[in-house]
Scaffold this motif. Structure first.
Motif, short mmCIF file in Angstrom:
data_model
loop_
_atom_site.label_atom_id
_atom_site.label_comp_id
_atom_site.label_asym_id
_atom_site.label_seq_id
_atom_site.Cartn_x
_atom_site.Cartn_y
_atom_site.Cartn_z
N PRO A 1 47.65 38.31 39.27
CA PRO A 1 46.50 37.77 38.52
C PRO A 1 45.92 36.55 39.23
CG PRO A 1 48.39 38.16 37.08
CD PRO A 1 48.88 38.32 38.48
N GLN A 2 44.60 36.46 39.25
CA GLN A 2 43.93 35.35 39.93
C GLN A 2 42.99 34.66 38.95
OE1 GLN A 2 42.62 36.55 44.03
NE2 GLN A 2 43.74 38.43 43.52
N VAL A 3 43.16 33.35 38.86
CA VAL A 3 42.43 32.52 37.90
C VAL A 3 41.66 31.46 38.67
CG1 VAL A 3 42.66 30.92 35.96
CG2 VAL A 3 44.18 32.92 36.12
N GLU A 4 40.40 31.26 38.34
CA GLU A 4 39.61 30.20 38.96
C GLU A 4 39.99 28.85 38.36
OE1 GLU A 4 37.45 30.48 41.55
OE2 GLU A 4 38.18 32.55 41.64
N PRO A 5 39.96 27.78 39.15
CA PRO A 5 40.31 26.47 38.61
C PRO A 5 39.26 25.93 37.65
CG PRO A 5 39.50 26.26 40.85
CD PRO A 5 39.61 27.73 40.58
N PHE A 6 39.68 25.00 36.80
CA PHE A 6 38.77 24.40 35.82
C PHE A 6 38.61 22.91 36.09
CE2 PHE A 6 42.97 24.05 33.74
CZ PHE A 6 42.98 22.73 33.32
N GLY A 7 37.76 22.27 35.32
CA GLY A 7 37.63 20.81 35.35
C GLY A 7 36.37 20.27 35.98
N GLY A 8 35.59 21.14 36.64
CA GLY A 8 34.29 20.71 37.15
C GLY A 8 34.31 20.04 38.50
N ALA A 9 35.46 19.87 39.13
CA ALA A 9 35.52 19.20 40.44
C ALA A 9 34.77 20.02 41.49
CB ALA A 9 36.96 19.00 40.87
N LYS A 10 34.23 19.33 42.48
CA LYS A 10 33.57 20.00 43.60
C LYS A 10 34.63 20.47 44.59
CE LYS A 10 30.02 19.43 47.18
NZ LYS A 10 29.08 18.49 47.83
N LEU A 11 34.72 21.78 44.77
CA LEU A 11 35.74 22.35 45.62
C LEU A 11 35.37 22.21 47.10
CD1 LEU A 11 36.46 25.57 43.52
CD2 LEU A 11 37.64 23.37 43.43
N LYS A 12 36.32 22.52 47.97
CA LYS A 12 36.12 22.38 49.41
C LYS A 12 34.91 23.18 49.90
CE LYS A 12 37.64 21.03 53.52
NZ LYS A 12 37.69 19.61 53.93
N SER A 13 34.68 24.34 49.27
CA SER A 13 33.55 25.19 49.66
C SER A 13 32.21 24.67 49.18
CB SER A 13 33.77 26.60 49.10
OG SER A 13 33.77 26.56 47.68
N GLY A 14 32.24 23.70 48.27
CA GLY A 14 31.01 23.18 47.69
C GLY A 14 30.72 23.69 46.29
N LYS A 15 31.37 24.76 45.89
CA LYS A 15 31.18 25.25 44.53
C LYS A 15 31.98 24.41 43.55
CE LYS A 15 34.77 28.83 44.71
NZ LYS A 15 35.05 30.28 44.61
N SER A 16 31.71 24.59 42.26
CA SER A 16 32.38 23.79 41.23
C SER A 16 33.52 24.56 40.59
CB SER A 16 31.38 23.37 40.15
OG SER A 16 30.40 22.51 40.68
N ALA A 17 34.51 23.81 40.12
CA ALA A 17 35.65 24.40 39.43
C ALA A 17 35.28 24.61 37.97
CB ALA A 17 36.87 23.49 39.55
N ASN A 18 34.86 25.80 37.63
CA ASN A 18 34.40 26.11 36.28
C ASN A 18 35.19 27.23 35.62
OD1 ASN A 18 32.28 24.19 36.35
ND2 ASN A 18 31.05 25.60 37.58
N GLY A 19 36.45 27.37 36.01
CA GLY A 19 37.28 28.42 35.46
C GLY A 19 37.81 28.11 34.08
N PRO A 20 38.61 29.02 33.51
CA PRO A 20 39.12 28.85 32.14
C PRO A 20 40.33 27.92 32.08
CG PRO A 20 39.92 30.90 33.06
CD PRO A 20 39.00 30.32 34.09
N THR A 21 40.53 27.32 30.93
CA THR A 21 41.73 26.49 30.70
C THR A 21 42.86 27.29 30.06
OG1 THR A 21 40.88 25.81 28.54
CG2 THR A 21 40.34 24.41 30.42
N GLY A 22 42.58 28.53 29.73
CA GLY A 22 43.58 29.38 29.14
C GLY A 22 43.04 30.79 28.98
N PRO A 23 43.88 31.71 28.50
CA PRO A 23 43.41 33.08 28.34
C PRO A 23 42.33 33.21 27.28
CG PRO A 23 45.56 32.78 27.34
CD PRO A 23 45.26 31.51 28.08
N LYS A 24 41.45 34.19 27.47
CA LYS A 24 40.43 34.43 26.47
C LYS A 24 41.05 34.93 25.19
CE LYS A 24 36.78 35.56 29.82
NZ LYS A 24 35.83 36.61 30.29
N PRO A 25 40.49 34.54 24.02
CA PRO A 25 41.03 35.03 22.74
C PRO A 25 40.99 36.54 22.69
CG PRO A 25 39.46 33.25 22.40
CD PRO A 25 39.36 33.63 23.83
#
Length: 392
Positions: free
Chosen positions: A368-392
């Motif tokens: 399983p692969q999960v994108e990071p969360f928290g809004g930080a600017k990643l090395k690639s320039g995109k933002s960390a906008n992933g989930p903080t937990g599983p979807k309901p």
């Protein structure tokens, strides 16, 4: 159960042929343990590899922030939570402020303490803490409520991490970084020996498993690198692994193993059901003399964050495939012929490259692969906008 992790501890140690006697206590442990000379950490720096060790999952599978000093969501399930639910007392102590509880690595621990007086430096570790951590660990293990029944204690020693100091207690091997690093390992080993001397004097010692490993290795100019993180070279991910179990004979198992196997092994040894999401395999059968089976491919995982570009790798047989990003670039190495990973064979051996790419893709389809969360600017320039937990 005692789990000892030592920051930045390279695989070239005296029990694997390193010429300097930099770790006499660890060498003694190795002589009585099941030794894995071809063990790997899951990643190449602490914030990713320690979470994998605790969770039995690859860091890409965990709900995490996109920052270099990665934080983790409470939605993850860690091994100590499973132990705690089974009535095991869970204890830990640390010597770096990264392990402040707000990172949530303390999930499932009844006791989580830090050495007092620590100061944070994002670039290095300026402190000497092996003596203090041993004092703290002994105090925790002297508390009757912590050792009245089954317990799991994890202590993480920091001193081999840069900044490298020459310690008066150790031989003076020389002035360069590797010389002073060896002095740091000697100093850590000295105080680890003091912890073990205390443990051996306790009534619980003869029923206690001891596991020693590292969160990652350390580079001293290999590939033009120093310290660790950022890449998945063997010098950064090949680490020691020693497991001393009452009733298990000393042996050397030369199959590749990964620290992803440590969590299910601990659960198995403590009589706790292995959580279904754990990615590794218990080593218990071979600890007690069973024929070692292949655990390959061994997977290395360095997810992207604010500082690290994304890197993944698989090791199978003689070969290692390193994948940049989502497949923008590949590096292929024959580790049997080129242990230093100096010659990229991706252009010279297209059939082997295709084989390893297929293996890589089929392996990662199961993770399983999960994108990071928290809004930080990643090395690639995109933002960390992933989930903080599983979807309901």
């Amino acid at each position: 159960m005692l789990l000892i992790t030592i920051d930045s501890l390279r695989a070239d140690m005296p029990w694997t042929g390193y010429s300097r006697a930099i770790a006499p206590n660890l060498t003694d442990i190795a002589s009585k343990s099941v030794v894995y000379p071809r063990a790997y950490s899951v990643s190449s720096y602490t914030a990713k590899s320690v979470a994998a060790l605790l969770s039995g999952q690859y860091p890409s599978s965990l709900y995490r922030t996109g920052t270099f000093f990665t934080g983790y969501s409470n939605a993850n399930f860690f091994l100590p939570e499973a132990l705690q639910q089974a009535g095991v007392r869970t204890l830990s102590a640390h010597a770096h402020l990264y392990f402040d509880p707000h990172k949530n690595l303390n999930q499932g621990f009844d006791v989580w303490e830090l050495v007092k007086g620590l100061q944070f430096d994002a670039q290095t570790d300026n402190q000497i803490t092996g003596d203090k951590l041993t004092d703290l660990a002994i105090s925790i293990l002297q508390d009757p409520k912590n050792i009245s029944g089954k317990f799991f204690a994890w202590f993480h020693y920091m001193d081999p991490h840069d900044k490298y100091f020459q310690h008066p207690e150790s031989p003076k091997w020389g002035p360069n970084n590797r010389d002073r690093y060896d002095s740091e390992v000697f100093y850590t080993d000295l105080h680890l020996g003091r912890l073990l001397a205390f443990a051996k004097s306790q009534p619980w010692w003869n029923n206690t498993v001891l596991i020693v490993t590292a969160d990652h290795g350390e580079a001293f100019g290999e590939h033009g690198m120093y310290k660790h993180a950022f890449e998945l070279w063997d010098v950064l991910t090949h680490v020691p692994l020693l497991i001393q179990v009452p009733g298990a004979a000393h042996r050397v198992i030369d199959e590749r193993r990964s620290d992803i196997d440590v969590a299910p092994t601990i659960a198995n040894l403590m009589g706790v059901p292995v959580p279904a999401q754990f990615a590794g395999r218990s080593l218990v059968p071979e600890l007690f003399g069973g024929a070692p089976q292949s655990h390959e491919p061994v997977v290395l995982d360095l997810p992207e964050d604010t500082n690290n570009p994304p890197r993944r790798a698989v090791l199978q047989g003689d070969y290692k495939l390193v994948v940049w990003g989502k497949g923008e670039h590949y590096q292929l190495f024959n580790l049997a012929q080129d242990a230093a990973e100096a010659q990229d064979l991706s252009a010279k051996e297209p059939a082997k490259l295709a084989e390893l790419r297929t293996l890589f893709e089929s392996t990662w389809q199961k993770i399983p692969q999960v994108e990071p969360f928290g809004g930080a600017k990643l090395k690639s320039g995109k933002s960390a906008n992933g989930p903080t937990g599983p979807k309901p």
